[in-house]
Design a protein around this motif. Structure first.
Motif, mmCIF file in Angstrom:
data_model
loop_
_atom_site.group_PDB
_atom_site.id
_atom_site.type_symbol
_atom_site.label_atom_id
_atom_site.label_comp_id
_atom_site.label_asym_id
_atom_site.label_seq_id
_atom_site.Cartn_x
_atom_site.Cartn_y
_atom_site.Cartn_z
ATOM 1 N N THR A 127 0.769 -0.878 -0.162
ATOM 2 C CA THR A 127 -0.043 0.333 0.063
ATOM 3 C C THR A 127 0.641 1.837 -0.209
ATOM 4 O OG1 THR A 127 -2.485 -1.074 1.237
ATOM 5 C CG2 THR A 127 -1.654 1.383 1.173
ATOM 6 N N THR A 128 2.362 1.178 0.626
ATOM 7 C CA THR A 128 2.686 2.127 0.664
ATOM 8 C C THR A 128 4.370 1.720 -0.336
ATOM 9 O OG1 THR A 128 3.924 1.284 2.298
ATOM 10 C CG2 THR A 128 2.195 3.137 2.433
ATOM 11 N N LEU A 129 4.647 0.935 -0.464
ATOM 12 C CA LEU A 129 5.727 0.495 -1.427
ATOM 13 C C LEU A 129 4.692 0.774 -2.576
ATOM 14 C CD1 LEU A 129 8.574 -1.071 -1.091
ATOM 15 C CD2 LEU A 129 7.046 -3.083 -2.160
ATOM 16 N N ILE A 130 4.086 0.415 -3.231
ATOM 17 C CA ILE A 130 4.034 0.399 -4.599
ATOM 18 C C ILE A 130 3.677 1.844 -5.082
ATOM 19 C CG2 ILE A 130 1.996 -0.249 -6.215
ATOM 20 C CD1 ILE A 130 3.628 -2.207 -5.961
ATOM 21 N N SER A 147 -11.859 9.205 12.068
ATOM 22 C CA SER A 147 -11.441 9.737 10.326
ATOM 23 C C SER A 147 -12.094 8.953 9.183
ATOM 24 C CB SER A 147 -10.220 9.046 9.549
ATOM 25 O OG SER A 147 -10.120 7.523 9.896
ATOM 26 N N ARG A 148 -13.618 8.214 10.231
ATOM 27 C CA ARG A 148 -14.201 6.922 9.664
ATOM 28 C C ARG A 148 -15.617 6.294 10.674
ATOM 29 N NH1 ARG A 148 -13.765 2.409 4.299
ATOM 30 N NH2 ARG A 148 -15.296 1.387 4.982
ATOM 31 N N VAL A 149 -16.270 6.916 9.929
ATOM 32 C CA VAL A 149 -17.843 6.786 11.057
ATOM 33 C C VAL A 149 -18.672 5.480 9.701
ATOM 34 C CG1 VAL A 149 -19.584 7.365 11.797
ATOM 35 C CG2 VAL A 149 -17.944 8.747 11.603
ATOM 36 N N ASN A 150 -18.746 4.062 10.573
ATOM 37 C CA ASN A 150 -19.345 2.912 9.239
ATOM 38 C C ASN A 150 -21.338 3.004 10.084
ATOM 39 O OD1 ASN A 150 -16.827 2.113 8.685
ATOM 40 N ND2 ASN A 150 -16.482 2.150 10.202
ATOM 41 N N LEU A 151 -22.169 3.268 10.027
ATOM 42 C CA LEU A 151 -23.598 3.506 10.003
ATOM 43 C C LEU A 151 -23.591 1.725 9.823
ATOM 44 C CD1 LEU A 151 -25.064 6.222 8.509
ATOM 45 C CD2 LEU A 151 -23.994 6.764 11.246
ATOM 46 N N ASN A 152 -24.531 1.600 10.701
ATOM 47 C CA ASN A 152 -25.044 0.190 10.723
ATOM 48 C C ASN A 152 -23.797 -0.778 9.717
ATOM 49 O OD1 ASN A 152 -26.949 0.140 12.824
ATOM 50 N ND2 ASN A 152 -27.702 1.658 10.706
ATOM 51 N N ASP A 172 -10.236 0.348 -0.986
ATOM 52 C CA ASP A 172 -9.127 1.075 -0.418
ATOM 53 C C ASP A 172 -8.996 2.101 -1.559
ATOM 54 O OD1 ASP A 172 -8.165 -1.367 0.605
ATOM 55 O OD2 ASP A 172 -7.492 -2.883 -0.717
ATOM 56 N N THR A 173 -10.105 2.594 -2.838
ATOM 57 C CA THR A 173 -10.140 3.775 -3.312
ATOM 58 C C THR A 173 -10.421 4.877 -1.859
ATOM 59 O OG1 THR A 173 -11.582 2.827 -4.181
ATOM 60 C CG2 THR A 173 -9.986 2.850 -5.402
ATOM 61 N N PHE A 174 -10.818 4.268 -0.699
ATOM 62 C CA PHE A 174 -11.608 5.455 -0.378
ATOM 63 C C PHE A 174 -10.569 6.157 0.856
ATOM 64 C CE2 PHE A 174 -16.071 4.231 1.096
ATOM 65 C CZ PHE A 174 -16.400 4.290 0.076
ATOM 66 N N PRO A 175 -10.207 7.019 1.414
ATOM 67 C CA PRO A 175 -9.244 7.629 2.187
ATOM 68 C C PRO A 175 -9.088 6.887 3.401
ATOM 69 C CG PRO A 175 -10.721 9.139 1.888
ATOM 70 C CD PRO A 175 -11.209 8.366 0.761
ATOM 71 N N PHE A 176 -7.877 6.639 3.918
ATOM 72 C CA PHE A 176 -7.689 5.676 4.913
ATOM 73 C C PHE A 176 -6.522 6.657 5.779
ATOM 74 C CE2 PHE A 176 -5.127 2.190 6.650
ATOM 75 C CZ PHE A 176 -6.689 1.529 7.732
ATOM 76 N N THR A 177 -7.406 7.046 6.792
ATOM 77 C CA THR A 177 -6.695 7.327 7.513
ATOM 78 C C THR A 177 -7.061 7.621 9.187
ATOM 79 O OG1 THR A 177 -5.493 9.900 7.909
ATOM 80 C CG2 THR A 177 -7.116 10.120 7.148
ATOM 81 N N GLY A 178 -6.403 8.273 9.668
ATOM 82 C CA GLY A 178 -7.183 8.539 11.410
ATOM 83 C C GLY A 178 -6.507 10.258 12.084
ATOM 84 N N LEU A 223 -3.412 7.403 3.591
ATOM 85 C CA LEU A 223 -3.460 6.281 2.077
ATOM 86 C C LEU A 223 -5.018 5.905 1.542
ATOM 87 C CD1 LEU A 223 -1.300 4.123 3.847
ATOM 88 C CD2 LEU A 223 -0.749 5.356 2.492
ATOM 89 N N SER A 224 -4.856 5.056 0.942
ATOM 90 C CA SER A 224 -5.142 4.954 -0.136
ATOM 91 C C SER A 224 -5.055 5.815 -1.536
ATOM 92 C CB SER A 224 -7.027 5.760 -0.095
ATOM 93 O OG SER A 224 -7.165 6.682 -1.509
ATOM 94 N N VAL A 225 -5.714 5.182 -2.921
ATOM 95 C CA VAL A 225 -5.143 4.866 -4.164
ATOM 96 C C VAL A 225 -4.586 6.162 -4.119
ATOM 97 C CG1 VAL A 225 -5.549 4.613 -6.508
ATOM 98 C CG2 VAL A 225 -6.127 2.531 -4.808
ATOM 99 N N GLU A 226 -5.259 6.837 -4.623
ATOM 100 C CA GLU A 226 -4.921 8.701 -4.776
ATOM 101 C C GLU A 226 -4.488 9.021 -4.422
ATOM 102 O OE1 GLU A 226 -7.785 10.413 -7.973
ATOM 103 O OE2 GLU A 226 -6.546 12.198 -7.038
ATOM 104 N N ASP A 227 -4.502 9.055 -2.564
ATOM 105 C CA ASP A 227 -3.875 9.984 -1.527
ATOM 106 C C ASP A 227 -2.636 9.345 -1.408
ATOM 107 O OD1 ASP A 227 -6.165 11.459 -0.583
ATOM 108 O OD2 ASP A 227 -7.507 9.547 -0.276
ATOM 109 N N ALA A 228 -2.539 8.380 -1.387
ATOM 110 C CA ALA A 228 -1.566 7.675 -1.258
ATOM 111 C C ALA A 228 0.454 8.659 -2.350
ATOM 112 C CB ALA A 228 -0.811 6.262 -1.487
ATOM 113 N N LEU A 229 -0.610 8.317 -3.854
ATOM 114 C CA LEU A 229 0.155 8.565 -5.130
ATOM 115 C C LEU A 229 0.764 10.560 -4.397
ATOM 116 C CD1 LEU A 229 -1.536 7.546 -7.996
ATOM 117 C CD2 LEU A 229 0.689 6.967 -7.709
ATOM 118 N N ARG A 230 -0.430 11.335 -4.220
ATOM 119 C CA ARG A 230 -0.253 12.481 -3.589
ATOM 120 C C ARG A 230 0.880 12.056 -2.374
ATOM 121 N NH1 ARG A 230 -3.717 16.243 -6.022
ATOM 122 N NH2 ARG A 230 -5.560 14.634 -6.535
#
Ligand code: G3H
Length: 481
Positions: A162-165, A434-439, A447-453, A462-469
């Motif tokens: 996820t980071t290496l690529i 950084s993410r609220v999951n409803l039910n 993995d295309t969703f932003p993943f952080t905390g 992280l996530s696909v595009e965020d990681a490239l940035r």
């Protein structure tokens, strides 16, 4: 630097957490070994990465995006040829079930393809020319330099890549240290890296992090530190860098995600999602639900069903189709979990199901512990294993105050059926995590969703595009119109 090197012949054996039947009963066995590098050797690998980057003049950082993508596409082809081997090693090294091991591999391949797609879009959009105030500018995305990548044992392939690529794709050169558990599975990939990328672009170091990583950080030659692991280790490593303010860090860290079950929740749905959220891969996910808050009016009903469902789980070895609970790769984990349970019991909680026992050294049957309260280890510590602490509440302020007072801020799962009540709770929660999951359970994907905390749970996204940035900087080539 494109060579396989083994210095001094020192190796470390890898003992699988998995059991096999032998004449003397169930036994764990040595499934391989890896070379141990020391400080000097790690510095040689660092020099290779520095040389390949060559202050931005190297072949890789100056290669066109299209050519870099072509190398990566070739790499995915080589990776697919090694699928069976990597999947087997995931089972044997970290005890992940066959289904989840296949999923981890396939998800990683998909992640690479998605990242390639996102890079094409980013390149198209960012290399557009602009003319403003008589200046023509080409806005680009340029690499940052040498990236040190370290992934976790629970997703040793997926989270490492996820980071290496994205770091590779953006033109950086890499030093990569596989996690302590989930090391051998990176071995088949070495050849693939060597075949697909220029010398020195990807350098893999085996060995103890505590021995090799400090020297790398102290060299001041690491431009980006990326670690999926603990905030304590991340803080220590960052401080070692002589120019810590210039070091970029992309970090996925600790989490203590809570589930909140409201008085009007659909309890069977909450139960299903909490089972997945707390116990998938034995609770060893950074996104796992690690504490369950349940409204006191429905607590007895929920706990009864939770205990029933947990007791039905099938322990076993990763390749057995029926296995739901599998061996834990960290040798000290069963003792730690037992200590957490004893601590809670001493302070008034009870194990309300048949769990908490160790079948064999590494196989730990899940325990539901109730009522957990402030002062118990399970209330604040990230147990990262198959123990479910449950806390009753009367007012919604109690779980919200808990989340506010936590050092962590990754995700929350909120269960309820009143849309107005859920809507009112979203902002107070999403302003803390950084993410609220409803039910629904907490999870990283898609993995295309932003993943952080927030707080101690992450740095960067992280996530696909965020990681490239994250692994590049916006630059401009400008001239007068
Ligand atoms: O361990 C952390 C992973 O990013 C979790 O991913 O939610 O898909 O299991 P997951």
């Amino acid at each position: 630097n494109g060579e396989m090197r083994q210095w001094g012949g020192m190796t470390t054996d890898v003992v699988s957490p998995v059991y096999v039947q032998s004449e003397d009963g169930l036994k764990r066995k040595v499934i391989g070994s890896y070379p141990v590098t020391g400080e000097t050797e790690a510095m040689e690998a660092l020099d290779a990465a520095v040389k390949a980057y060559d202050n931005g003049r190297g072949e890789w950082p100056t290669m066109s995006v299209a050519d870099r993508i072509a190398c990566m596409e070739r790499f995915v082809g080589r990776m697919l040829e090694r699928k069976q081997q990597v999947v087997n090693l995931l089972m044997w090294e970290i005890g992940k079930t066959l289904g989840d091991s296949v999923k981890e591999f396939d998800r990683t391949v998909e992640y690479i393809y998605d990242t390639i797609g996102a890079l094409k879009d980013l390149d198209r959009n960012s290399s557009r020319f602009r003319i403003e105030q008589g200046i023509i500018g080409q806005i680009r995305r340029s690499p940052l330099g040498v990236v040190l990548c370290m992934g976790p044992f629970n997703y040793p392939l997926n989270e490492t890549y996820t980071t290496l690529i994205p770091a590779i794709l953006m033109g950086n050169t890499i030093l990569f240290k596989p996690p302590k558990h989930g090391t051998l599975l990176h071995y088949p990939m070495l050849e693939a890296f060597r075949e697909c990328f220029p010398k020195g672009v990807v350098n893999t170091i085996y060995g103890r992090g505590a021995t090799v990583v400090p020297a790398l950080m102290q060299s001041g030659k690491i431009n980006v530190l990326t670690l999926i692991g603990s905030s304590r280790v991340a803080d220590q490593l960052k401080k070692m860098h002589p120019k810590v303010n210039r070091l970029k860090a992309v970090l996925g860290l600790d989490a203590k995600n809570a589930a909140i079950i409201l008085e009007n929740a659909d309890l069977e749905l909450a139960l299903k999602e909490c089972m997945l959220g707390t116990l998938s891969f034995n609770g060893q996910r950074c996104t796992a639900i690690k504490i369950v808050w349940v409204h006191r009016s429905v607590a007895d009903q929920f706990l009864k069903r939770l205990a029933e469902e947990v007791n039905k789980l099938q322990p076993g070895m990763p390749w057995q189709k029926t296995s739901q609970i599998t061996p834990l790769p960290e040798p000290q984990k069963p003792a730690y979990l037992t200590d957490c349970i004893r601590d809670a019991e001493a302070k008034g909680a009870t194990v309300i199901n048949e769990g908490g026992g160790t079948y064999a050294e590494s196989l730990f049957f899940p325990a539901v512990v109730y009522p957990v309260a402030e002062g118990m280890k399970l209330y604040r510590e990230e147990q990262f294993g198959p123990v479910i602490p449950v806390v009753p509440f009367d007012s919604i302020d109690e779980p919200i105050d808990y989340i506010i007072s936590s050092d962590h801020g990754q995700q929350v799962s909120l269960f309820g059926t009143d849309p107005d009540q859920l809507a009112r709770l979203i902002d107070p929660l999403v302003n803390q995590v950084s993410r609220v999951n409803l039910n629904a359970q907490c999870q990283r994907g898609p993995d295309t969703f932003p993943f952080t905390g927030r707080k101690d749970s992450a740095e960067g996204t992280l996530s696909v595009e965020d990681a490239l940035r994250s692994f590049s900087i916006r630059t401009v080539v400008a001239t007068k119109d």
